[in-house]
Enzyme design. Structure first.
Site, short mmCIF file in Angstrom:
data_model
loop_
_atom_site.label_atom_id
_atom_site.label_comp_id
_atom_site.label_asym_id
_atom_site.label_seq_id
_atom_site.Cartn_x
_atom_site.Cartn_y
_atom_site.Cartn_z
N TYR A 1 -5.49 54.93 -16.99
CA TYR A 1 -4.31 55.13 -17.84
C TYR A 1 -4.35 56.58 -18.30
CZ TYR A 1 -3.43 50.06 -18.64
OH TYR A 1 -3.13 48.73 -18.52
N GLN B 1 2.18 52.10 -7.60
CA GLN B 1 2.63 51.36 -8.77
C GLN B 1 2.63 52.34 -9.93
OE1 GLN B 1 3.42 48.07 -8.57
NE2 GLN B 1 3.69 47.49 -10.70
N HIS C 1 -4.43 41.63 -9.53
CA HIS C 1 -5.61 42.49 -9.45
C HIS C 1 -6.89 41.74 -9.04
CE1 HIS C 1 -3.02 45.53 -10.86
NE2 HIS C 1 -3.23 45.46 -12.16
N GLU D 1 -1.04 53.85 -9.63
CA GLU D 1 -1.97 53.07 -8.80
C GLU D 1 -1.51 53.18 -7.35
OE1 GLU D 1 -2.00 49.03 -10.77
OE2 GLU D 1 -0.93 50.19 -12.26
N ASN E 1 -2.61 44.53 -7.63
CA ASN E 1 -1.26 44.00 -7.85
C ASN E 1 -1.20 42.50 -7.55
OD1 ASN E 1 1.58 44.01 -8.42
ND2 ASN E 1 1.52 46.20 -8.00
N ARG E 2 0.02 41.97 -7.34
CA ARG E 2 0.21 40.52 -7.38
C ARG E 2 0.27 39.87 -6.01
NH1 ARG E 2 2.29 43.16 -11.51
NH2 ARG E 2 2.00 42.28 -13.58
N HIS F 1 -7.29 51.97 -11.76
CA HIS F 1 -6.33 51.67 -12.83
C HIS F 1 -6.50 52.60 -14.05
CE1 HIS F 1 -3.41 49.22 -14.87
NE2 HIS F 1 -3.43 48.29 -13.94
N ASP G 1 7.22 49.31 -14.18
CA ASP G 1 6.03 48.60 -13.69
C ASP G 1 6.36 48.13 -12.28
OD1 ASP G 1 3.67 47.28 -13.44
OD2 ASP G 1 4.02 45.80 -15.02
C1 GLA Z 1 -0.59 46.67 -13.43
C2 GLA Z 1 0.47 45.66 -13.42
C3 GLA Z 1 1.03 45.50 -14.77
C4 GLA Z 1 -0.07 45.13 -15.74
C5 GLA Z 1 -1.14 46.13 -15.70
C6 GLA Z 1 -2.29 45.71 -16.59
O1 GLA Z 1 -0.09 47.93 -13.60
O2 GLA Z 1 1.51 45.95 -12.49
O3 GLA Z 1 2.03 44.52 -14.76
O4 GLA Z 1 -0.59 43.90 -15.38
O5 GLA Z 1 -1.57 46.31 -14.39
O6 GLA Z 1 -1.90 45.38 -17.86
#
Ligand code: GLA
Length: 376
Positions: A212, A313, A138, A341, A112-113, A210, A276
């Site tokens: 999907y 997340q 990430h 996540e 994350n950020r 991560h 998100d």
């Molecule tokens: C995470 C982030 C999203 C995006 C995805 C990858 O889930 O929170 O904003 O960046 O990864 O696309």
């Protein structure tokens, strides 16, 4: 029985008992686990290998040593038919393209950020590489998803161990970080991911995966009809660049409320950009607890998520837009899959009220997550 027959029987009995007693100490259910390897090419001089773990039921997970990436995950539907429930690519070049949106990979050093890629630790200011609108996402430009891990197979054929040392200064992070991730496929169709790390300087750590997921195995183009439950009464509010404001609003009565199972699409349109966000999990303690479920009624597949982490997340593939061609050349459209996540909260190093993300020398970072598959 004639003499020959008796002799044959005796030999078979001796062989059978010596086999059971001296060489084979494996439980019958363990006997059918297997791991196979397939070459996926090279990056510079390093071989990229795909490891496939199969359990006695035929449930299968494939993992690359590149990024510790889960490329395939085959689990049964209610008729017992196996389907691949994760998005990904057929070959290495897919994963290496810039547009790869972190399909299936391990994420770190900080999932994350981190706002502006900056933080102050023990009086020293650090600047990380920036890769998301002036912020670090990430782990930065070359996170743990873009490196080759050392793979080994612990005994039992149901686990793959990946190790990596991220050097002092990697992407701007302090300290040499020794990371170990063990993927284990259970005979109960659970994929467990155990993370641990040690450091020689204080540093933020927040590791995750991560994947999907689309539990219909691609039969449904989107996950909008999947029903999700998140055991969380609050979430971390974010600004327009998805950086936490520090506020933890209640989900009750809002589209963020997944405390009882709800279709992902039910209120998604009311959330700008789609889901998100980091949900603040209700936890009883620090042990592995069930915190989320996802169910696809069309296939009957149920995924239950257990973790030791305080946050999740939940991301609904908002940035997928049909331009990316995945496995079997399928275009992945918006909301083709969702991610769960497990993590500490975004921007933890700059938010003193959030759970601690700083690992100190002498301590061991540990995190455990289990994705459990069944049908109903
Ligand atoms: C995470 C982030 C999203 C995006 C995805 C990858 O889930 O929170 O904003 O960046 O990864 O696309």
């Amino acid at each position: 029985m004639n003499k020959q027959g008796l002799f044959f029987l005796a030999v078979m009995l001796v062989l059978f008992s010596s086999c059971r007693n001296s060489t084979d100490h494996t439980e019958p259910s363990q006997m059918a686990f297997k791991i196979t390897e397939q070459s996926w090419g090279t990056i510079q001089n390093d071989s990229v290998v795909q490891y496939t773990l199969t359990n006695p039921q035929g449930t299968q997970v494939s993992i690359l040593n590149y990024g510790g990436t889960v490329t395939q995950l085959w689990v049964p539907d209610r008729k017992g038919e196996l389907g691949d429930v994760v998005l990904g690519f057929d070959s290495l070049s897919g994963y290496l393209q810039k547009a790869n949106p972190y399909f299936g990979c391990l994420v770190g050093r900080y999932g994350n950020r981190i706002a502006k890629g900056k933080f102050i630790l023990e009086g020293q200011a650090y600047q990380l590489t920036l890769n998301d609108h002036g912020n670090t996402l990430h782990g930065g430009l070359q996170g743990l998803d873009k490196v080759i891990w050392q793979a080994s197979k612990p005994a039992g054929d149901s686990s793959l161990k990946l190790t990596y040392t991220s050097k002092d200064g990697d992407q701007g992070f302090p300290g040499n970080l020794m990371i170990e991730v063990v993927y284990t496929l259970g005979s109960d169709n659970a994929l467990q991911i155990a993370y641990s790390a040690t450091t020689d300087k204080a540093t933020p750590v927040n590791l995750t995966n991560h994947c999907y997921f689309n539990l219909s195995a691609g039969k449904q183009n989107t996950i909008l009809d999947h029903e999700v439950m998140l055991q969380a009464e609050k979430f971390t509010a974010v600004d327009s660049l998805l950086i936490p404001t520090g506020q933890l609003p209640a989900v009750k009565g809002t589209p963020m409320d997944f405390t009882s199972p709800k279709k992902i699409g039910a209120e998604l349109a009311a959330v700008k950009g789609g889901y998100d966000h980091n949900w603040v999990l209700n936890r009883k303690g620090n042990d592995l607890e069930k915190i989320a479920t996802a169910y696809d009624a069309s296939s009957g597949r149920l995924m239950e998520v257990f973790t030791t982490e305080p946050g999740l997340q939940f991301y609904t593939g908002n940035f997928l837009d049909g331009t990316l061609k995945g496995k079997w050349q399928q275009p992945y459209q918006q909301h083709a899959a969702f991610c769960m996540e497990t993590q500490h909260f975004p921007d933890g190093p700059n938010q003193p009220s959030f759970p601690n993300t700083i690992l100190k020398p002498g301590d061991t970072y540990r995190s455990l997550t289990r994705y459990q598959f069944s049908v109903k």
